[in-house]
Each structure stands twice: as C-alpha cells, then as structure tokens.
Design a protein around this motif. Structure first.
Motif, mmCIF file in Angstrom:
data_model
loop_
_atom_site.group_PDB
_atom_site.id
_atom_site.type_symbol
_atom_site.label_atom_id
_atom_site.label_comp_id
_atom_site.label_asym_id
_atom_site.label_seq_id
_atom_site.Cartn_x
_atom_site.Cartn_y
_atom_site.Cartn_z
ATOM 1 N N GLY A 31 0.783 -1.232 0.000
ATOM 2 C CA GLY A 31 0.000 0.000 0.000
ATOM 3 C C GLY A 31 0.808 1.271 0.000
ATOM 4 N N VAL A 32 2.124 1.168 -0.061
ATOM 5 C CA VAL A 32 2.975 2.363 -0.056
ATOM 6 C C VAL A 32 2.870 3.106 -1.385
ATOM 7 C CG1 VAL A 32 5.365 3.183 0.101
ATOM 8 C CG2 VAL A 32 4.560 1.356 1.614
ATOM 9 N N THR A 86 -7.662 -4.190 -1.114
ATOM 10 C CA THR A 86 -6.879 -3.498 -2.136
ATOM 11 C C THR A 86 -5.880 -2.607 -1.413
ATOM 12 O OG1 THR A 86 -8.768 -3.494 -3.647
ATOM 13 C CG2 THR A 86 -6.959 -1.978 -4.130
ATOM 14 N N PRO A 87 -4.583 -2.894 -1.499
ATOM 15 C CA PRO A 87 -3.588 -2.253 -0.622
ATOM 16 C C PRO A 87 -3.597 -0.730 -0.642
ATOM 17 C CG PRO A 87 -2.613 -4.090 -1.805
ATOM 18 C CD PRO A 87 -3.977 -3.885 -2.391
ATOM 19 N N LYS A 112 -4.834 1.468 5.631
ATOM 20 C CA LYS A 112 -4.904 1.451 7.097
ATOM 21 C C LYS A 112 -5.399 0.102 7.601
ATOM 22 C CE LYS A 112 -6.715 3.932 11.101
ATOM 23 N NZ LYS A 112 -7.523 5.096 11.578
ATOM 24 N N ALA A 113 -6.471 -0.405 7.007
ATOM 25 C CA ALA A 113 -6.999 -1.706 7.430
ATOM 26 C C ALA A 113 -5.971 -2.803 7.191
ATOM 27 C CB ALA A 113 -8.286 -2.010 6.677
ATOM 28 N N LEU A 114 -5.253 -2.726 6.068
ATOM 29 C CA LEU A 114 -4.256 -3.735 5.746
ATOM 30 C C LEU A 114 -3.074 -3.690 6.711
ATOM 31 C CD1 LEU A 114 -3.343 -5.951 3.758
ATOM 32 C CD2 LEU A 114 -2.207 -4.152 2.430
ATOM 33 N N TYR A 153 -0.780 -0.025 17.172
ATOM 34 C CA TYR A 153 -1.586 -1.141 16.673
ATOM 35 C C TYR A 153 -2.695 -1.538 17.644
ATOM 36 C CZ TYR A 153 1.690 -1.904 12.840
ATOM 37 O OH TYR A 153 2.441 -1.758 11.714
ATOM 38 N N ASP A 154 -2.816 -0.800 18.753
ATOM 39 C CA ASP A 154 -3.896 -1.017 19.722
ATOM 40 C C ASP A 154 -3.945 -2.476 20.184
ATOM 41 O OD1 ASP A 154 -6.021 -0.289 21.325
ATOM 42 O OD2 ASP A 154 -7.528 -0.680 19.780
#
Length: 326
Positions: free
Chosen positions: A70-71, A85-86, A91-93, A124-125
């Motif tokens: 996702g970068v 989809t990255p 964020k979700a990934l 990451y909680d």
C-alpha cells in the motif's frame, strides 16, 4: 479451496520524468522519459506460502512489494492482499501485515528498543497481555533481552535488524513483507534471521514475500521463487526446482601457500584468480563439492576455503542463456 493471500493481475507501475539536454540549448528543451518499473506482472501466493521475488537491481522487486503493502499506487492492474486493495485500504491492511525494508527503520533511533516496541503496541492497539507474551517469545527466540534498554542508533546493523523483524511481528500479522532483510549483515546475523523467519512462519502459518540478492536467503527461507527482470516475470518455480536448474553451480575460493593450485576435474572451471588464490566454478551436477575440496587438500598448502553461490546477476544470466530450461 483456500483463498489466496495475495492475488496480482497485470500490475503495472510507470514513472515518467523530463530529461533535459546538455549545454545552453538543453536548458530550454527536454524530452519525456518513461520507465516501466513493473510491467504487467500476475501471480498468486497461497496462505502460509513463503515466496522469494528476486532479480537484478532495477528489476521491479521492491516496487512490487511497495504496491502490495500500500505504499505505492499502481499505474494499472489489480491486486488483493488478504482480501483488501492495498493502496485503497492501506490502514486496514496495516493491522494485518508486517513490513521490513532493509534500508528503512520503523524504530525510533534515539529511544531504547523497549520504548519503540511499546509505541508500536499503542499504534496497533494491542492488548497488553497478548503483546507481553509475543514480546517475550520474540525476545527469547531473537536474543533481544540485552538490547531492550539500548538506544536503537547504538546497535549494530545485525542487532537492529533483529529488532526490526521482531517489531514487524508484535501485532501478530498474517503476512510478512521482507525487502532485503539481510543486506549488509555478517554471516552469523544472516543465519539467525533466516532461521527465525523460516521457523516462525512455519510454526504460525505466516505468509512471507521476500526480496533478496542473497541466494541463501532464497534457498533457506522460501519454498518458491519468482524471478523478475525489467519489470516482468521470467520464471516462477518451486525453490528446489530452480535450485536444480539454475543454482547448480558453486564458487569455491581456495587460499594457499602455493601461488596457485592445479585442479583438472570434470565440471570444474578455473576463474580469474590472484596470486595464492584459486577461484573455481563447480558444476555440482557433474562433481560433488567434497571431491573438489579433497583434491585441493591432497595437493597440500591449502590455508582457507570459501564456498559461495554465484551472484544473482549470474543466475539471471543463466536463465536468459537457457530459455528452454525455464
């Protein structure tokens, strides 16, 4: 039938820039240069699979990983990573993947490793008890206890990389991206990282996508190899099959008291060598390494022996020189 951890279809990344000419005239004129860093690659990676993406510098390996994490956003094509989809759901990934880029750090240089880990727990909680258990396991396996209170910038490269990989796993990811994780490390540090990644992935069902120029990373960690060159996939094979076809050569370097050693053996070719150094290329399909070394020691005066895989550039050359073997 399990859903693929990674699905890539016709993925492309194109860069363009204006290149100016030389001299005074060049200051007022330019031409557009287009580079296809990744040029329509397609592949699947199954859950729990460990895959190496290899090739020469500029082949598109790191660019591919950056799109999958996702970068970067691709110019065209599609990719799904863990069903996401990255570049649209980054964020979700990020909660489900771990990423280690050998030249970039996710740790804070001035802080002790312990504090960096705690910051990552909060980012990451993560539940404190679960986090503490994971950190204890990773610390034990990677010998991090003596490093926990040491500022990251004071660590050796090998120590820092151990902490980087531990940090990437503390939130319990399903998939790990490793971009040149052993670059610049000594033999001992490389072995520790390879062993850990292989065993941790096997024990936890972790999917791994790894890039490296070191063939030992590939052979000892990964089950499958995707070879890319000029942005395209040229080979996609199980590691043992690739090893038999393209990694059957070894480079043996012998240091001796004599100016050189004369070895006339089947499957052995002498490479250009300096005084008191004999460099041999050995075809392991024709002769075993032990036989070559035994023949060298029989001549006497051998002071040191080094056995290496050929550089990745030579492996790529072999792949192109022998298209019928792909």
């Amino acid at each position: 039938m399990s859903i693929a951890a990674i699905t890539v279809r016709n993925l492309r990344k194109r860069y363009s820039y204006a290149k100016r000419g030389r001299g005074l005239a060049g200051a007022f004129s330019s031409k557009q240069v287009v580079i296809d860093a990744v040029d329509g690659v397609s592949f699947d990676i199954a859950p729990g699979e460990r895959v190496a993406i290899i090739g020469p510098n500029g082949a598109g390996k790191s660019t591919t990983l950056k799109m999958l994490s996702g970068v970067l956003e691709p110019t065209a094509g599609e990719a799904q990573v863990l069903g996401l989809t990255p570049w649209r759901e980054r964020k979700a990934l990020s909660y489900r993947i771990g990423v280690v880029f050998g030249q970039r750090s996710q740790l804070w240089g001035e802080l002790p490793a312990r504090d960096s880990f705690e910051l990552l727990r909060r980012i990451y909680d993560q539940d404190e008890a679960v986090f503490a258990r994971r950190l204890g396991e990773l610390g034990e396996r990677f010998a991090l206890r003596e490093l926990m209170d040491q500022p990251v910038h004071r660590m050796s490269l090998g120590q820092r990389m151990r902490c980087e990989i531990a940090a990437s796993l503390l939130h319990g990811p399903e998939l790990l991206f490793l971009d040149e994780p052993t670059i610049g490390l000594d033999v001992t540090a490389k072995a520790a990282i390879r062993d850990f990644v292989r065993e941790h992935a096997r024990d936890h069902g972790l999917t791994v996508a790894l890039t490296s120029h070191d063939t030992r990373d590939i052979e000892l960690v990964c089950e499958r190899v995707i070879v890319v060159n000029q942005g395209r996939i040229v080979v996609d094979q199980p590691t043992d099959q690739l090893r038999r076809r393209f990694l059957g050569r070894k480079v043996v370097t012998l240091q001796s008291s004599a100016p050189s050693l004369g070895l006339d053996l089947p499957g052995v070719v002498r490479r250009p060598s300096a005084q008191h150094t004999t460099v041999l290329e050995v075809d392991t399909a024709a002769i075993r390494i032990e036989q070559v070394i035994a023949a060298a020691f029989a001549q006497g005066g051998v002071e040191d022996v080094t056995i290496e895989d050929p550089p990745m550039e030579e492996v790529i050359h072999d792949i192109y020189a022998n298209p019928d073997r792909r």
